[in-house]
Design a protein around this motif. Structure first.
Motif, PDB file in Angstrom:
ATOM      1  N   MET A 155       0.812  -1.212   0.000  1.00 12.62           N
ATOM      2  CA  MET A 155       0.000   0.000   0.000  1.00 12.62           C
ATOM      3  C   MET A 155       0.851   1.270   0.000  1.00 12.62           C
ATOM      4  SD  MET A 155      -3.079  -1.057   2.645  1.00 12.62           S
ATOM      5  CE  MET A 155      -4.077   0.382   2.259  1.00 12.62           C
TER       6      MET A 155
ATOM      7  N   PHE B  94      -9.115  -2.877  -8.809  1.00 14.16           N
ATOM      8  CA  PHE B  94      -8.074  -2.136  -8.092  1.00 14.16           C
ATOM      9  C   PHE B  94      -7.442  -1.080  -8.996  1.00 14.16           C
ATOM     10  CE2 PHE B  94      -3.591  -1.642  -6.899  1.00 14.16           C
ATOM     11  CZ  PHE B  94      -3.717  -1.266  -5.569  1.00 14.16           C
TER      12      PHE B  94
ATOM     13  N   SER C 132     -10.002   1.691  -9.626  1.00 11.02           N
ATOM     14  CA  SER C 132     -10.199   2.531  -8.441  1.00 11.02           C
ATOM     15  C   SER C 132      -9.021   3.474  -8.237  1.00 11.02           C
ATOM     16  CB  SER C 132     -10.379   1.650  -7.200  1.00 11.02           C
ATOM     17  OG  SER C 132     -11.533   0.852  -7.314  1.00 11.02           O
ATOM     18  N   GLY C 133      -7.813   2.973  -8.540  1.00  7.93           N
ATOM     19  CA  GLY C 133      -6.636   3.822  -8.404  1.00  7.93           C
ATOM     20  C   GLY C 133      -6.651   4.988  -9.372  1.00  7.93           C
TER      21      GLY C 133
ATOM     22  N   ARG D 282      -9.535   7.266  -8.296  1.00  8.00           N
ATOM     23  CA  ARG D 282      -9.352   7.730  -6.919  1.00  8.00           C
ATOM     24  C   ARG D 282     -10.603   7.539  -6.068  1.00  8.00           C
ATOM     25  NH1 ARG D 282      -5.628  13.260  -7.373  1.00  8.00           N
ATOM     26  NH2 ARG D 282      -3.878  12.265  -8.477  1.00  8.00           N
TER      27      ARG D 282
ATOM     28  N   SER E 276     -11.753  -2.925  -3.281  1.00  7.76           N
ATOM     29  CA  SER E 276     -10.570  -3.480  -3.941  1.00  7.76           C
ATOM     30  C   SER E 276      -9.287  -2.783  -3.510  1.00  7.76           C
ATOM     31  CB  SER E 276     -10.719  -3.396  -5.464  1.00  7.76           C
ATOM     32  OG  SER E 276     -10.890  -2.056  -5.877  1.00  7.76           O
ATOM     33  N   LEU E 277      -9.355  -1.502  -3.180  1.00 13.14           N
ATOM     34  CA  LEU E 277      -8.159  -0.779  -2.741  1.00 13.14           C
ATOM     35  C   LEU E 277      -7.620  -1.320  -1.423  1.00 13.14           C
ATOM     36  CD1 LEU E 277      -8.914   2.971  -3.581  1.00 13.14           C
ATOM     37  CD2 LEU E 277      -7.268   1.456  -4.678  1.00 13.14           C
TER      38      LEU E 277
END
Length: 244
Positions: A27, A174, A177-178, A181, A186-187
């Motif tokens: 992370m 993921f 979502s990244g 933002r 999933s993050l």
């Protein structure tokens, strides 16, 4: 950082420390060119050198460290029982036959009390160990063996097809979502599962699912609270813009 200190290997099981440590690494540190090689080298050092001695003082402060070479560790240390347990599972199936999903059902329904389910199966590692006459039954059962003991070769293929399919879905979510933002499940889940899969693959499945479920449950609560706060914050910003 507080979680890392609380989950230290001296007072906790190594799988817990390892999961927390690698989750934080995944992370915090950005994945760059060469990160895969660095991650694999770090993993080898931890598994082959650090892991065998990580819990030496967990049960006693008077423990003595007996340094052994890597070959001796791999042969004699029960921490590396996965391959032997895979062979034991094959032998178990040869002698007794497959369980037709009984072990999988027991893993999924781990939360059902044995008082209500008298014939609830033990973990596959323990069951195989007891059947083959092992006195020490705190044994692993790799995911390959779990698939085999439940449904034979079809089970092995099915288990890993499902794992790959689920991993792909979470990975895509993921990445999305990244980029967007958005604070999504999933993050949180992908970094955790990337670290936890070492324990999940080693098994057994009953313990793997049971411990993982606690994280998923609390992460759902945490994420829901976070999403609610973000929504309230967004509404306040929109309200202020409306006033202006």
């Amino acid at each position: 950082m507080l979680n890392l200190v609380v989950s230290n290997p001296i007072s906790n099981p190594r799988y817990l420390f390892g999961t927390v440590f690698f989750t934080i690494c995944f992370m915090v540190f950005k994945w760059k060119k060469g990160s895969f090689i660095n991650a694999m080298l770090s993993m080898l050092v931890l598994v082959l050198i650090v892991f065998p001695y990580a819990d030496i003082f967990r049960n006693s402060t008077n423990a003595k460290m007996d340094i052994q070479n890597t070959t001796e560790q791999l042969v004699s240390n029960g921490d590396y029982d996965a391959f032997q347990q895979l062979l034991n599972t094959v032998k178990y199936v040869d002698l007794k036959g497959i369980e037709n999903g009984k072990q999988l059902l027991g893993a999924i329904l781990f939360w059902v009390p044995r008082a209500l389910w008298v014939e609830k199966p033990d973990g596959s590692g323990k069951m195989v160990g007891e059947y083959l006459g092992y006195k020490f039954t705190n044994l692993s059962c790799p995911l390959w063996a779990e698939g085999y003991i439940n449904f034979g070769f079809i089970g092995v293929i099915s288990f890993f097809f499902f794992l790959g399919y689920l991993t792909n879905i979470l990975e895509q979510k993921f990445i999305f979502s990244g980029k967007s933002r958005n604070f999504t499940f999933s993050l949180v889940w992908v970094p955790f599962l990337a670290a936890y899969q070492l324990f999940l693959l080693r098994g057994d499945l009953l313990n793997g699912i049971a411990y993982m479920s606690a994280f998923i449950l609390f992460s759902i609560v945490y994420i829901k609270i976070g999403q609610k706060r973000e929504k309230v914050k967004l509404l306040k910003i929109q309200a202020l813009r409306g006033i202006e």
